[in-house]
Design a protein around this motif. Structure first.
Motif, mmCIF file in Angstrom:
data_model
loop_
_atom_site.group_PDB
_atom_site.id
_atom_site.type_symbol
_atom_site.label_atom_id
_atom_site.label_comp_id
_atom_site.label_asym_id
_atom_site.label_seq_id
_atom_site.Cartn_x
_atom_site.Cartn_y
_atom_site.Cartn_z
ATOM 1 N N GLY A 106 -71.832 -14.603 -7.488
ATOM 2 C CA GLY A 106 -71.459 -15.940 -7.034
ATOM 3 C C GLY A 106 -71.849 -16.176 -5.592
ATOM 4 N N GLU A 135 -73.461 -6.699 -19.010
ATOM 5 C CA GLU A 135 -73.874 -5.304 -18.805
ATOM 6 C C GLU A 135 -72.854 -4.336 -19.403
ATOM 7 N N GLY A 151 -73.012 -12.117 -15.904
ATOM 8 C CA GLY A 151 -74.046 -11.085 -16.009
ATOM 9 C C GLY A 151 -73.471 -9.685 -16.076
ATOM 10 N N THR A 187 -70.606 -18.089 -10.234
ATOM 11 C CA THR A 187 -70.589 -19.540 -10.082
ATOM 12 C C THR A 187 -70.549 -20.238 -11.443
HETATM 13 N N1 LIG Z 1 -74.529 -4.486 -5.965
HETATM 14 C C1 LIG Z 1 -75.402 -5.198 -6.668
HETATM 15 N N2 LIG Z 1 -76.570 -5.589 -6.107
HETATM 16 C C2 LIG Z 1 -77.452 -6.326 -6.799
HETATM 17 N N3 LIG Z 1 -77.278 -6.717 -8.090
HETATM 18 C C3 LIG Z 1 -76.134 -6.358 -8.687
HETATM 19 C C4 LIG Z 1 -75.132 -5.593 -8.015
HETATM 20 N N4 LIG Z 1 -74.095 -5.402 -8.865
HETATM 21 C C5 LIG Z 1 -74.444 -6.023 -10.024
HETATM 22 N N5 LIG Z 1 -75.654 -6.581 -9.922
HETATM 23 C C6 LIG Z 1 -76.412 -7.379 -10.907
HETATM 24 O O1 LIG Z 1 -76.173 -8.766 -10.668
HETATM 25 C C7 LIG Z 1 -76.290 -9.445 -11.917
HETATM 26 C C8 LIG Z 1 -75.618 -10.808 -11.863
HETATM 27 O O2 LIG Z 1 -74.311 -10.628 -11.554
HETATM 28 P P1 LIG Z 1 -73.117 -11.580 -11.967
HETATM 29 O O3 LIG Z 1 -73.325 -12.246 -13.243
HETATM 30 O O4 LIG Z 1 -71.900 -10.759 -11.769
HETATM 31 O O5 LIG Z 1 -73.120 -12.639 -10.815
HETATM 32 P P2 LIG Z 1 -73.918 -13.959 -10.628
HETATM 33 O O6 LIG Z 1 -75.258 -13.919 -11.267
HETATM 34 O O7 LIG Z 1 -73.865 -14.210 -9.161
HETATM 35 O O8 LIG Z 1 -73.015 -14.987 -11.388
HETATM 36 P P3 LIG Z 1 -73.309 -16.552 -11.484
HETATM 37 O O9 LIG Z 1 -74.688 -16.690 -12.042
HETATM 38 O O10 LIG Z 1 -72.241 -17.074 -12.366
HETATM 39 O O11 LIG Z 1 -73.193 -17.060 -10.089
HETATM 40 C C9 LIG Z 1 -75.657 -8.497 -12.902
HETATM 41 O O12 LIG Z 1 -76.230 -8.670 -14.161
HETATM 42 C C10 LIG Z 1 -76.004 -7.123 -12.329
HETATM 43 O O13 LIG Z 1 -77.154 -6.621 -12.976
#
Ligand SMILES: Nc1ncnc2c1ncn2[C@@H]1O[C@H](COP(=O)(O)OP(=O)(O)OP(=O)(O)O)[C@@H](O)[C@H]1O
Length: 501
Positions: A138, A198, A194, A224
C-alpha cells in the motif's frame, strides 16, 4: 424468551443460572462512565444484556477477566458496532461472592468460546497466530496499521502472535511452504491481496496441502486495493469503511474467528503457465487501469479512480480489444436474477440464506496421507474442477461451450464480490461459489463512449449494474484469446476449494 441451553448444563451451585427462562443475575454494573447501578443481567441466546444499560453479543466479546483486586468483580470487554464502526466497550459487573463470579465467568466463556482452527486435530488447542507484514504494501503504512489497529485487539483478546516482516517477492510463499502448522492457529497477513495470494500458493505447494489449506488465513487490509478483506467483511455482514482503514474490524475476525471456505481458481496463461487465483482476472480497460495506476500509488486507494478518469477521457481509442471469449455457462434462473443486485440493497433481497455458509470441516483424525511434494499446479488442480475436464490452452474448447467474438472494452473474471474495498463489483458473489462470473462490455452494444465512462465511474456506488451493456454471465470455465498480438493476461480458470477465516 427461551433458554438456549438445557437445565443442568451449568454450574449446579448457581441456582439462577438454571432458570427455565432467560438466565438472569442481579448484579452491580459499572459502565465506562463509572456509573454504578444495581440491575438484572440477562444471558440471552446470542447476547448478554446489562439491564437497561446495553448489551454485548457473545461473538463480540474479546475478553472476560476477574478483577485482580476483587474476586467478586468481572470485567467484560467487547468491540460493539456503533454507527457502522467497531468500538471497544467495557462493563464491570459485581456478583454476590467469588464463587458466583467464577461460575458466571465460566458460563460466559462457554458461550463465547473461541473455535478450534480447522487444521488442528481434535483435542488439540492453541491460541497463536503467525503475522506476516509486508512493510512496503500500500502506502508503506502496514507496520503503522498493525501497531495502532491490530496489536491492541490481539493483546486485549490474549491472542499470542509471532511477527515476520516479508523481505522480498515470494517470501510469503516460502514461509507458508515451510510453516510448522501445528504451532499456529492461523496466518494473519497485513498487506494487500498480493501477499495473501503468496501464502495460499505456499500452502498449495506443500505435500500435506489438504491439511495446510485448512489453516485459517486472515487478511488485515494494509494495501490500497484490499479486495479480499472487503469481500470477506461483505459476505459476513461486517460493516467496513470502504474508503478508510478497516483493520480493527478485520483484526476482530482473528480474535473471534469463524472459518469460511474460500474457493481458489486455476488460471493458465500463455506466458505464466498455471497459477492459483481467488480474486479476479482482468483483461482490457480494467487491467490497464490497475497497471497504469501504479504511478499514483502515493494516493492510496483512489489511485484506481485517478487512472480510470484519465483512461476514460480517452475512450474509445484506448480500450478496443479484439478477442474470442469461450465459456461454459451456468443457466440457473435464480443465479441470473441475483447478478445485478447492489451492495447497497437490503440484504434480504439476495434471499434469506444467500450469504449463509458452511464452516470449513475441521480435521478429525490424523492427517490425511501427504500428496507428492513436487507437484506442478497443473497436477495439483487435476480432477478438482467444478466444470469437469477443462482443456489446456493448446486444445480446442468443447463443442458445448459458448463462443463469442468481438471488440471488447474489457473482459473480467471475478470470484469475489469486490474488485477493491470501494469497488463492490458483483455483490452477489460469495467466497466459495462453485460458479464465477464472466463480465464484459462489447463495443457493439454500447450506445456511446459516455455510457462506458458513466458506467465505469459509478462502480463504487454499484450503479454499473444498471447498464444493460454490462453483461454478467455465470460460468464454470472460461477462455479469453486475444485476436491481436498484445500481451495476453489470461486464458481460462476454474474452481478448487480451500478453507480460511
Ligand atoms: N519486503 C518486500 N519488498 C518487496 N516486495 C515485497 C516485500 N514483501 C512482499 N513483497 C511483494 O509485494 C507484493 C505486493 O504486495 P501486497 O499485495 O501486500 O501489497 P500491494 O501490492 O502494495 O497492495 P495494493 O496493490 O493493494 O496496494 C507481494 O506479492 C510480494 O511478492
Amino acid at each position: 424468551m427461551d433458554i438456549d441451553c438445557p437445565p443442568g448444563d451449568m454450574n449446579a451451585n448457581v441456582d439462577s443460572f438454571n432458570a427455565k427462562k432467560v438466565i438472569a443475575e442481579t448484579l452491580f454494573i459499572e459502565t465506562e462512565a463509572k456509573i454504578r447501578q444495581k440491575l438484572v443481567c440477562y444471558l440471552h441466546v446470542n447476547e448478554i444484556q446489562f439491564g437497561s444499560v446495553g448489551a454485548f453479543a457473545y461473538k463480540d466479546l474479546i475478553h472476560i477477566g476477574t478483577d485482580y483486586h476483587n474476586p467478586k468483580i468481572l470485567i467484560i470487554r467487547a468491540f460493539v458496532l456503533e454507527k457502522a464502526k467497531r468500538v471497544e466497550r467495557t462493563m464491570k459487573v459485581e456478583l454476590e461472592d467469588a464463587d458466583r463470579c467464577r461460575a458466571f465467568r465460566l458460563e460466559l466463556e462457554r458461550r463465547s468460546d473461541r473455535k478450534r482452527a480447522p487444521h488442528r486435530p481434535r483435542n488439540t488447542s492453541g491460541n497463536k497466530l503467525l503475522v506476516l507484514i509486508n512493510p512496503y504494501s500500500g502506502q508503506k503504512k502496514a507496520l503503522q496499521l498493525w501497531n495502532s489497529h491490530v496489536v491492541p485487539v490481539f493483546e486485549k483478546s490474549e491472542l499470542d502472535f509471532d511477527v515476520v516482516f516479508t523481505e522480498r517477492v515470494g517470501h510469503g510463499t516460502e514461509i507458508a511452504e515451510k510453516l510448522d502448522i501445528d504451532e499456529y492457529d492461523g496466518v494473519a497477513v497485513v498487506s494487500g491481496d498480493g501477499l495473501v495470494s503468496e501464502v495460499i500458493t505456499g500452502f498449495l505447494k506443500r505435500s500435506d496441502r489438504e491439511r495446510a489449506l485448512k489453516v485459517p488465513v486472515l487478511h488485515i487490509p494494509g494495501g490500497t486495493g484490499n479486495a479480499l478483506a472487503a469481500s470477506l467483511c461483505y459476505h459476513c455482514n461486517e460493516p467496513f469503511s470502504a474508503r478508510d482503514v478497516f483493520c480493527t474490524e478485520s483484526a476482530l475476525m482473528g480474535a473471534r474467528p469463524r472459518y469460511l471456505p474460500l474457493r481458489v481458481l486455476h488460471v493458465e496463461t500463455e506466458h505464466d503457465g498455471h497459477k492459483p487465483m481467488f480474486l479476479s482476472a482482468v483483461w482490457g480497460l480494467i487491467a490497464d487501469i490497475d497497471l497504469g495506476s501504479e504511478r499514483f500509488r502515493w494516493a492510496g486507494m483512489i489511485r484506481l479512480h485517478m487512472e480510470a478518469v484519465i483512461r476514460i477521457a480517452q475512450l474509445p481509442t484506448v480500450a478496443k480489444y479484439k478477442a474470442r471469449v469461450s465459456y461454459k455457462p451456468v443457466k440457473d434462473k435464480t443465479l441470473l436474477r441475483k447478478t445485478k443486485l447492489k451492495a447497497s440493497s437490503p440484504r434480504d433481497v439476495f434471499g434469506k440464506s444467500h450469504f449463509k455458509y458452511t464452516e470449513v470441516v475441521p480435521c478429525e483424525g490424523p492427517s490425511p496421507n501427504p500428496g507428492p511434494s513436487e507437484s506442478s499446479f497443473e497436477e495439483i488442480f487435476k480432477g478438482t474442477h467444478c466444470a469437469g475436464r477443462v482443456p489446456p490452452l493448446d486444445e480446442r474448447v468443447p463443442d458445448e461451450w459458448e463462443v463469442i467474438e468481438g471488440e471488447f472494452a474489457f473482459v473480467c473474471l471475478s470470484a469475489t464480490s469486490h474488485l477493491g474495498s470501494d469497488l463492490p463489483y458483483l455483490p452477489s458473489q460469495r467466497l466459495n461459489d462453485e460458479v464465477f462470473y464472466l463480465t464484459l462490455i462489447d463495443w457493439k452494444t454500447i450506445p456511446s463512449r459516455f455510457h462506458v465512462a458513466m458506467m465505469m465511474i459509478t462502480i463504487d456506488r454499484g450503479d454499473h449494474l444498471d447498464y444493460p451493456f454490462f453483461q454478467v454471465i455465470p460460468v464454470t470455465a472460461c477462455r479469453v484469446e486475444p485476436l491481436r498480438k498484445i500481451p495476453s493476461r489470461l486464458d481460462f480458470l476454474f474452481g478448487y476449494s480451500h478453507g480460511k477465516t
